[in-house]
Write an enzyme that holds these catalytic residues in place. Structure first.
Site, PDB file in Angstrom:
ATOM      1  N   THR A 199       4.791 -14.044  -3.207  1.00 58.83           N
ATOM      2  CA  THR A 199       5.711 -14.871  -4.002  1.00 58.83           C
ATOM      3  C   THR A 199       5.846 -16.253  -3.372  1.00 58.83           C
ATOM      4  OG1 THR A 199       7.658 -14.134  -2.766  1.00 58.83           O
ATOM      5  CG2 THR A 199       7.046 -12.850  -4.707  1.00 58.83           C
ATOM      6  N   HIS A 254      18.239 -10.040  -0.311  1.00 59.18           N
ATOM      7  CA  HIS A 254      17.052  -9.519   0.381  1.00 59.18           C
ATOM      8  C   HIS A 254      17.295  -9.503   1.886  1.00 59.18           C
ATOM      9  CE1 HIS A 254      15.037 -10.317  -3.467  1.00 59.18           C
ATOM     10  NE2 HIS A 254      14.117  -9.452  -3.057  1.00 59.18           N
ATOM     11  N   LYS A 258      13.055 -12.646   4.630  1.00 58.18           N
ATOM     12  CA  LYS A 258      12.482 -13.275   3.422  1.00 58.18           C
ATOM     13  C   LYS A 258      12.519 -14.786   3.557  1.00 58.18           C
ATOM     14  CE  LYS A 258      12.306 -13.027  -1.570  1.00 58.18           C
ATOM     15  NZ  LYS A 258      10.831 -12.898  -1.514  1.00 58.18           N
TER      16      LYS A 258
HETATM   17  P1  NAD Z   1       5.132  -9.920   5.911  1.00 59.28           P
HETATM   18  O1  NAD Z   1       5.445 -11.216   6.560  1.00 59.28           O
HETATM   19  O2  NAD Z   1       5.615  -8.668   6.525  1.00 59.28           O
HETATM   20  O3  NAD Z   1       3.541  -9.770   5.721  1.00 59.28           O
HETATM   21  C1  NAD Z   1       2.673 -10.835   5.411  1.00 59.28           C
HETATM   22  C2  NAD Z   1       1.434 -10.629   6.257  1.00 59.28           C
HETATM   23  O4  NAD Z   1       0.440 -11.577   5.847  1.00 59.28           O
HETATM   24  C3  NAD Z   1       1.696 -10.888   7.765  1.00 59.28           C
HETATM   25  O5  NAD Z   1       1.217  -9.794   8.522  1.00 59.28           O
HETATM   26  C4  NAD Z   1       0.929 -12.163   8.050  1.00 59.28           C
HETATM   27  O6  NAD Z   1       0.443 -12.247   9.367  1.00 59.28           O
HETATM   28  C5  NAD Z   1      -0.202 -12.036   7.026  1.00 59.28           C
HETATM   29  N1  NAD Z   1      -0.901 -13.288   6.784  1.00 59.28           N
HETATM   30  C6  NAD Z   1      -0.414 -14.557   6.802  1.00 59.28           C
HETATM   31  N2  NAD Z   1      -1.400 -15.420   6.570  1.00 59.28           N
HETATM   32  C7  NAD Z   1      -2.526 -14.698   6.374  1.00 59.28           C
HETATM   33  C8  NAD Z   1      -3.881 -15.032   6.105  1.00 59.28           C
HETATM   34  N3  NAD Z   1      -4.270 -16.288   5.963  1.00 59.28           N
HETATM   35  N4  NAD Z   1      -4.787 -14.025   5.973  1.00 59.28           N
HETATM   36  C9  NAD Z   1      -4.398 -12.726   6.117  1.00 59.28           C
HETATM   37  N5  NAD Z   1      -3.131 -12.351   6.394  1.00 59.28           N
HETATM   38  C10 NAD Z   1      -2.203 -13.324   6.514  1.00 59.28           C
HETATM   39  O7  NAD Z   1       5.660 -10.050   4.412  1.00 59.28           O
HETATM   40  P2  NAD Z   1       5.826  -8.907   3.315  1.00 59.28           P
HETATM   41  O8  NAD Z   1       7.236  -8.467   3.269  1.00 59.28           O
HETATM   42  O9  NAD Z   1       4.755  -7.894   3.433  1.00 59.28           O
HETATM   43  O10 NAD Z   1       5.626  -9.779   1.988  1.00 59.28           O
HETATM   44  C11 NAD Z   1       4.465 -10.534   1.793  1.00 59.28           C
HETATM   45  C12 NAD Z   1       4.589 -11.286   0.472  1.00 59.28           C
HETATM   46  O11 NAD Z   1       4.701 -10.363  -0.614  1.00 59.28           O
HETATM   47  C13 NAD Z   1       5.824 -12.186   0.380  1.00 59.28           C
HETATM   48  O12 NAD Z   1       5.480 -13.335  -0.369  1.00 59.28           O
HETATM   49  C14 NAD Z   1       6.820 -11.335  -0.383  1.00 59.28           C
HETATM   50  O13 NAD Z   1       7.798 -12.099  -1.050  1.00 59.28           O
HETATM   51  C15 NAD Z   1       5.891 -10.651  -1.348  1.00 59.28           C
HETATM   52  N6  NAD Z   1       6.374  -9.381  -1.915  1.00 59.28           N
HETATM   53  C16 NAD Z   1       6.073  -9.156  -3.215  1.00 59.28           C
HETATM   54  C17 NAD Z   1       6.407  -7.955  -3.797  1.00 59.28           C
HETATM   55  C18 NAD Z   1       5.982  -7.694  -5.212  1.00 59.28           C
HETATM   56  O14 NAD Z   1       6.320  -6.649  -5.780  1.00 59.28           O
HETATM   57  N7  NAD Z   1       5.207  -8.605  -5.830  1.00 59.28           N
HETATM   58  C19 NAD Z   1       7.072  -6.981  -3.053  1.00 59.28           C
HETATM   59  C20 NAD Z   1       7.365  -7.231  -1.717  1.00 59.28           C
HETATM   60  C21 NAD Z   1       6.996  -8.446  -1.137  1.00 59.28           C
END
Ligand code: NAD
Length: 376
Positions: A199, A254, A258
């Site tokens: 997001t 949240h 976040k």
């Molecule tokens: P998080 O920070 O726990 O995980 C994100 C991961 O991506 C981290 O491990 C980070 O190191 C990695 N990352 C960053 N840059 C990267 C790159 N260039 N290549 C590979 N990996 C990379 O966050 P999260 O809670 O897992 O959420 C991630 C995203 O998903 C957020 O934007 C969140 O808002 C979104 N989200 C969406 C939903 C949905 O239903 N669409 C649900 C939950 C979270």
């Protein structure tokens, strides 16, 4: 740790020596070299029984020692125009291994990434072929099984997204907005299906995704849960029925990690309400109030974002008029609802024609016009 693991991937016969490697390309080659006979047998056996079950029980996930890395929130900008699905240039003809869908996970050490690894390792008809992390991540070189809390996969985390998209039929992406926009370019290059949960994408990043969707099937949804996608339909109808004397406010809460606000889900609900009112959210959104704000403007859709603790995601849409109030809420108590939706999207997107799709397409209740926006 790369290259040191000698392990087996969940789904393989006990004692089967699995590939050890550092890149998805290598992984794919090694998998192709060593795994197919065993995996193919497993799949054929599964087909014979007509009921596909995981090859072995997977112990409950234990929290991985990887801490989430804070990322800078992307600037919030107006929505990009909804692109229409492009004329089919043909689905990626890559389904192999007796029909198993090869899946890669970008951001595999994140909160969602780890949950997806665990869920996909148990999903029938799916083979995890790789996982990436950001450069410098402490997870690089770890076996994917250590992140999933399962037996070793024999595949290590790497930072080569191009290789991941090359080796997979579908890549699931829960990372950050700039990474996701870059990843969409890799999806377009090879026609790999891309399931985006990230997001907070700004309009340029959304435009990059829309361009990529002319060459690859992309499912993008700020919330992959069944409940929120249903709520979106309900809110649009309520806003259509209740006239503009009814004030609309959206409150979300949240966890403290976040990085974007209001949440992508709050924004989709706001867009649904705006559509119901025959307008656009950009014209009527009031994104937070502070100080001498003056009285509320008629027709406004207001947002309030709360952050704290480990709240997975609460959203309440309030319709308030003199003398009464209607509140509709969705509360997520487990991230599994998002992961389940993402797995559904993977199964749905594999082999689809290029285009930009939403979870409503995946879930089969796309009853009205809406755009996948993921938090503009
Ligand atoms: P998080 O920070 O726990 O995980 C994100 C991961 O991506 C981290 O491990 C980070 O190191 C990695 N990352 C960053 N840059 C990267 C790159 N260039 N290549 C590979 N990996 C990379 O966050 P999260 O809670 O897992 O959420 C991630 C995203 O998903 C957020 O934007 C969140 O808002 C979104 N989200 C969406 C939903 C949905 O239903 N669409 C649900 C939950 C979270």
């Amino acid at each position: 740790m790369a290259g040191k693991t000698q392990a087996k991937q969940p789904g393989l016969k006990p004692g089967t020596k699995a590939a050890t490697k550092t890149t998805p390309n290598t992984a794919a080659k090694q998998t192709a070299a060593k795994v197919p006979p065993v995996k193919a047998k497993t799949l054929i056996e599964k087909e014979k029984t007509a009921k596909v079950v995981p090859a072995k029980a997977v112990p409950p996930a234990k929290p991985a020692p990887i801490k989430p890395v804070p990322v800078k929130p992307a600037p919030v900008k107006p929505a990009a125009q909804k692109p229409t699905p492009a004329a089919a240039s043909g689905p990626k003809p890559k389904r192999q291994l007796n029909g198993a869908i090869k899946v890669g996970i970008a951001g595999c050490a994140g909160r969602m990434g780890q949950m997806l690894l665990k869920m996909l390792s148990q999903a029938p008809g799916v083979l995890v072929v790789g996982g990436t992390e950001r450069k410098g991540s402490p997870a690089l070189g770890m076996d994917l099984g250590a992140l999933a809390g399962t037996d070793p996969f024999g595949i290590t985390v790497n930072d080569d997204p191009a290789g991941l998209f090359e080796s997979a039929d579908v890549v699931i992406d829960f990372t950050n907005p700039s990474a996701t926009a870059t990843h969409a370019g890799f999806a377009a290059r090879g026609g790999t299906a891309h399931v985006i949960g990230t997001t907070g994408l700004d309009s340029d990043q959304q435009a990059a995704v829309a361009r990529a969707a002319q060459k690859a099937p992309i499912v993008m949804a700020a919330n992959m849960s069944l409940g929120v996608n249903l709520l979106e339909q309900v809110i649009e109808q309520m806003a259509r029925i209740l006239d503009s004397d009814w004030d609309i406010e959206i409150v979300e809460m949240h966890h403290r990690h976040k990085v974007d606000a209001p949440s992508g889900t709050a924004l989709i609900l706001g867009e649904a309400a705006a559509r119901g009112r025959g307008t656009t959210l950009r014209r009527v959104a009031k994104r937070g109030r502070d100080g001498q704000t003056g009285p509320r403007a008629k027709g406004e859709i207001g947002f309030a974002a709360l952050r704290g603790g480990d709240v997975v995601g609460d959203h309440t849409v309030i319709f308030a008029v003199d003398g009464e109030r209607v509140e509709v809420a969705h509360k997520a108590s487990s991230r599994e609802i998002f992961a389940r939706g993402a797995v559904k999207a993977v199964l749905w997107a594999a082999g689809k024609a290029p285009g930009l799709y939403t979870m409503k397409d995946v879930l089969g209740f796309n009853v009205g016009p809406s755009a996948p926006t993921n938090g503009h």
